[in-house]
Design an enzyme around this catalytic site. Structure first.
Site, PDB file in Angstrom:
ATOM      1  N   ARG A 131       0.818  -1.211   0.000  1.00 46.43           N
ATOM      2  CA  ARG A 131       0.000   0.000   0.000  1.00 46.43           C
ATOM      3  C   ARG A 131       0.859   1.271   0.000  1.00 46.43           C
ATOM      4  O   ARG A 131       0.505   2.264  -0.630  1.00 46.43           O
ATOM      5  CB  ARG A 131      -0.936  -0.033   1.221  1.00 46.43           C
ATOM      6  CG  ARG A 131      -1.977   1.053   1.182  1.00 46.43           C
ATOM      7  CD  ARG A 131      -3.045   0.847   2.232  1.00 46.43           C
ATOM      8  NE  ARG A 131      -4.049   1.895   2.184  1.00 46.43           N
ATOM      9  CZ  ARG A 131      -4.462   2.576   3.248  1.00 46.43           C
ATOM     10  NH1 ARG A 131      -3.984   2.286   4.445  1.00 46.43           N
ATOM     11  NH2 ARG A 131      -5.365   3.522   3.119  1.00 46.43           N
ATOM     12  N   HIS A 153       0.506   4.456  -2.515  1.00 47.72           N
ATOM     13  CA  HIS A 153       0.291   5.831  -2.040  1.00 47.72           C
ATOM     14  C   HIS A 153       1.454   6.742  -2.434  1.00 47.72           C
ATOM     15  O   HIS A 153       1.267   7.936  -2.635  1.00 47.72           O
ATOM     16  CB  HIS A 153       0.083   5.842  -0.513  1.00 47.72           C
ATOM     17  CG  HIS A 153      -1.296   5.411  -0.115  1.00 47.72           C
ATOM     18  ND1 HIS A 153      -1.964   5.910   0.976  1.00 47.72           N
ATOM     19  CD2 HIS A 153      -2.146   4.509  -0.678  1.00 47.72           C
ATOM     20  CE1 HIS A 153      -3.165   5.340   1.071  1.00 47.72           C
ATOM     21  NE2 HIS A 153      -3.293   4.474   0.086  1.00 47.72           N
ATOM     22  N   ASN A 207      -3.251   8.649   4.434  1.00 44.07           N
ATOM     23  CA  ASN A 207      -1.993   7.987   4.790  1.00 44.07           C
ATOM     24  C   ASN A 207      -1.885   7.635   6.268  1.00 44.07           C
ATOM     25  O   ASN A 207      -0.916   6.985   6.680  1.00 44.07           O
ATOM     26  CB  ASN A 207      -0.801   8.864   4.373  1.00 44.07           C
ATOM     27  CG  ASN A 207      -0.663   8.921   2.860  1.00 44.07           C
ATOM     28  OD1 ASN A 207      -1.062   7.989   2.172  1.00 44.07           O
ATOM     29  ND2 ASN A 207      -0.120  10.016   2.351  1.00 44.07           N
ATOM     30  N   HIS A 214      -6.108  -5.525  -3.003  1.00 39.04           N
ATOM     31  CA  HIS A 214      -6.933  -5.770  -1.815  1.00 39.04           C
ATOM     32  C   HIS A 214      -7.152  -7.255  -1.550  1.00 39.04           C
ATOM     33  O   HIS A 214      -8.006  -7.623  -0.756  1.00 39.04           O
ATOM     34  CB  HIS A 214      -8.267  -5.038  -1.948  1.00 39.04           C
ATOM     35  CG  HIS A 214      -8.134  -3.547  -1.824  1.00 39.04           C
ATOM     36  ND1 HIS A 214      -9.166  -2.660  -1.989  1.00 39.04           N
ATOM     37  CD2 HIS A 214      -7.043  -2.779  -1.552  1.00 39.04           C
ATOM     38  CE1 HIS A 214      -8.729  -1.414  -1.814  1.00 39.04           C
ATOM     39  NE2 HIS A 214      -7.435  -1.460  -1.557  1.00 39.04           N
TER      40      HIS A 214
HETATM   41  C1  HEM Z   1      -8.529   2.125  -6.401  1.00 37.88           C
HETATM   42  C2  HEM Z   1      -8.635   2.829  -5.353  1.00 37.88           C
HETATM   43  C3  HEM Z   1      -8.272   2.386  -3.963  1.00 37.88           C
HETATM   44  C4  HEM Z   1      -8.950   2.750  -2.843  1.00 37.88           C
HETATM   45  C5  HEM Z   1     -10.168   3.641  -2.769  1.00 37.88           C
HETATM   46  C6  HEM Z   1      -8.294   2.114  -1.744  1.00 37.88           C
HETATM   47  C7  HEM Z   1      -8.654   2.263  -0.431  1.00 37.88           C
HETATM   48  C8  HEM Z   1      -8.107   1.571   0.618  1.00 37.88           C
HETATM   49  C9  HEM Z   1      -8.519   1.681   1.982  1.00 37.88           C
HETATM   50  C10 HEM Z   1      -9.599   2.631   2.496  1.00 37.88           C
HETATM   51  C11 HEM Z   1      -7.801   0.792   2.706  1.00 37.88           C
HETATM   52  C12 HEM Z   1      -7.933   0.478   4.191  1.00 37.88           C
HETATM   53  C13 HEM Z   1      -7.539   1.612   5.074  1.00 37.88           C
HETATM   54  C14 HEM Z   1      -7.972   1.276   6.485  1.00 37.88           C
HETATM   55  O1  HEM Z   1      -9.169   1.340   6.725  1.00 37.88           O
HETATM   56  O2  HEM Z   1      -7.111   0.936   7.302  1.00 37.88           O
HETATM   57  C15 HEM Z   1      -6.918   0.117   1.808  1.00 37.88           C
HETATM   58  C16 HEM Z   1      -6.040  -0.871   2.184  1.00 37.88           C
HETATM   59  C17 HEM Z   1      -5.157  -1.445   1.332  1.00 37.88           C
HETATM   60  N1  HEM Z   1      -4.958  -1.116   0.009  1.00 37.88           N
HETATM   61 FE1  HEM Z   1      -6.112   0.080  -1.100  1.00 37.88          FE
HETATM   62  N2  HEM Z   1      -7.244   1.368  -2.199  1.00 37.88           N
HETATM   63  C18 HEM Z   1      -7.190   1.511  -3.555  1.00 37.88           C
HETATM   64  C19 HEM Z   1      -6.239   0.973  -4.388  1.00 37.88           C
HETATM   65  C20 HEM Z   1      -5.189   0.183  -3.975  1.00 37.88           C
HETATM   66  C21 HEM Z   1      -4.102  -0.220  -4.812  1.00 37.88           C
HETATM   67  C22 HEM Z   1      -3.886   0.234  -6.251  1.00 37.88           C
HETATM   68  C23 HEM Z   1      -3.293  -1.032  -4.061  1.00 37.88           C
HETATM   69  C24 HEM Z   1      -2.026  -1.712  -4.448  1.00 37.88           C
HETATM   70  C25 HEM Z   1      -1.788  -2.158  -5.649  1.00 37.88           C
HETATM   71  C26 HEM Z   1      -3.907  -1.115  -2.755  1.00 37.88           C
HETATM   72  C27 HEM Z   1      -3.425  -1.879  -1.731  1.00 37.88           C
HETATM   73  C28 HEM Z   1      -3.959  -1.916  -0.465  1.00 37.88           C
HETATM   74  C29 HEM Z   1      -3.518  -2.819   0.560  1.00 37.88           C
HETATM   75  C30 HEM Z   1      -2.464  -3.904   0.418  1.00 37.88           C
HETATM   76  C31 HEM Z   1      -4.256  -2.513   1.703  1.00 37.88           C
HETATM   77  C32 HEM Z   1      -4.139  -3.162   3.081  1.00 37.88           C
HETATM   78  C33 HEM Z   1      -3.134  -2.377   3.897  1.00 37.88           C
HETATM   79  C34 HEM Z   1      -2.842  -2.958   5.267  1.00 37.88           C
HETATM   80  O3  HEM Z   1      -3.344  -4.006   5.625  1.00 37.88           O
HETATM   81  O4  HEM Z   1      -2.063  -2.305   5.970  1.00 37.88           O
HETATM   82  N3  HEM Z   1      -5.037  -0.344  -2.735  1.00 37.88           N
HETATM   83  N4  HEM Z   1      -7.125   0.619   0.547  1.00 37.88           N
END
Ligand code: HEM
Length: 348
Positions: A70, A74, A102, A203
């Site tokens: 992530r 970002h 972030n 995700h």
């Molecule tokens: C397309 C739009 C995207 C949105 C709106 C989005 C939004 C989010 C949100 C809200 C979270 C959780 C934050 C929380 O509540 O703690 C999250 C987690 C995550 N996102 Fe996304 N995301 C997007 C795209 C991506 C992309 C492109 C990747 C990587 C290629 C990605 C990888 C991750 C990962 C791996 C997590 C888990 C992080 C953790 O467990 O610490 N996301 N994302």
């Protein structure tokens, strides 16, 4: 229904393979200044060092993989893959890191990037940028969790500045976004509908806080959400302000596979931005194809990750190679005001 017919998926997969984004080329054209052999002579063991270190680290903290993946996303979406998200705040203002999207990036993932940097400097000297370490760490997060082992173009330099909170919010879409909003946000970085669906597959690992999806379960169930999935989420998040977390991929939360798309097909996506990929006609066929063909997903994910990893990179003599990923090197990038270094405002 046509979408349950295996022939339909075969046809769809074929069409996807023939689409302009997916011709014989398996990787997008390289950005100027990047190459696959950038550290071949200056740090030949770079990739194996990172792989071995992270293999060990993920054994004691599986969530670190999601955190690292992530961070790279970002970093790249806001001001390009320049390591700006790694910087702590300074006299010039609050850091990109402290902008709302972030705040849920994992501290241990930032720490891991700094530890990798120290380890790499011991082996090779200060030649590898924090932005490149972040890109390679993201690849290892994918590969060591079961995903594709794609090649990462290298040669990024670390930027000298970080983005404002407003810029961060502009480029990182909210989890409450629908497909139209997501497509508009990705278009700011020249990414398209195929990139959106493929990259959202990130995700397949990691967690989300109740606040990121409370719009779908309060005051009542979002009709696009499966009832049992909803019941379970309401147990995890008894009130809309609960600070609990849940897995993003209900089937295989720590494995990088195509089950995220299977979740979406079963209406078990967590965020609006996830589930709408299945609801919207522009993205639905790609979701279905990925749910049915993990190999296709891996290929498209790797392609889009390489593309994302080249956004607005700083190369050549631009930027610097940081000695500490969280801070600009002392005495660099600062404008000279009244004969003294330290007039940082002008540098931003
Ligand atoms: C397309 C739009 C995207 C949105 C709106 C989005 C939004 C989010 C949100 C809200 C979270 C959780 C934050 C929380 O509540 O703690 C999250 C987690 C995550 N996102 Fe996304 N995301 C997007 C795209 C991506 C992309 C492109 C990747 C990587 C290629 C990605 C990888 C991750 C990962 C791996 C997590 C888990 C992080 C953790 O467990 O610490 N996301 N994302």
């Amino acid at each position: 229904m046509a979408s349950t017919n295996p022939l339909f998926f075969l046809l769809l997969s074929t069409l996807l393979f023939l689409s302009p984004l997916s011709d014989a080329q398996t990787a997008p054209p390289l950005a100027k200044g990047l190459s696959y052999t950038f550290y071949k002579s200056t740090c030949p063991n770079l990739e194996s060092i990172i792989r071995l270190e992270l293999q060990r680290a993920f054994k004691s903290n599986v969530g670190l993989a999601a955190g690292l993946l992530r961070i790279h996303f970002h970093d790249c979406f806001v001001q390009g893959c320049d390591g700006s998200v790694l910087l702590d705040g300074s006299a010039s203002g609050p850091s990109e890191k402290s902008a709302p999207p972030n705040l849920t990036l994992r501290k241990e993932a930032f720490d891991a990037i700094n530890q990798l940097r120290d380890r790499i400097e011991k082996a090779c000297g200060r030649v590898v940028s924090c932005a490149d370490i972040t890109a390679l760490a993201a690849r290892e997060s994918v590969f060591l969790s079961g995903g594709p082992n794609y090649k990462v173009p290298l040669g990024r330099r670390d930027g000298l500045t970080f983005a404002t909170s407003d810029a961060t919010l502009k480029f990182l879409p909210s989890p409450r976004s629908n497909v139209s909003v997501l497509l508009a946000a990705l278009a700011l970085n020249n990414l398209d509908v195929n990139d959106l669906v493929a990259l959202s597959g990130g995700h397949t690992i990691g967690i989300g806080h109740c606040s990121s999806f409370n719009n779908r379960i309060f005051p009542s169930r979002d009709p696009s959400m499966d009832q049992t999935f909803f019941n379970n989420l309401r147990l995890t998040c008894p009130t809309s302000s609960t600070t609990n977390t849940t897995n993003l991929d209900v089937r295989t939360p720590d494995v990088f596979d195509n089950k995220y798309y299977v979740d979406l097909v079963n209406r078990q996506g967590l965020f609006t931005s996830d589930q709408d990929l299945y609801s919207d006609g522009r993205t639905n066929p790609v979701v279905s194809a990925f749910a049915n063909d993990q190999g296709l997903f891996f290929e498209k994910f790797a392609y889009s990750m390489v593309k994302m990893g080249m956004l607005n990179v700083v190369t050549g003599t631009g930027g610097q190679v940081r000695a500490n990923c969280s801070a600009r090197n002392p005495g660099t990038g600062w404008s000279v005001v009244d004969g003294e270094e330290g007039g940082s405002v002008a540098a931003y």
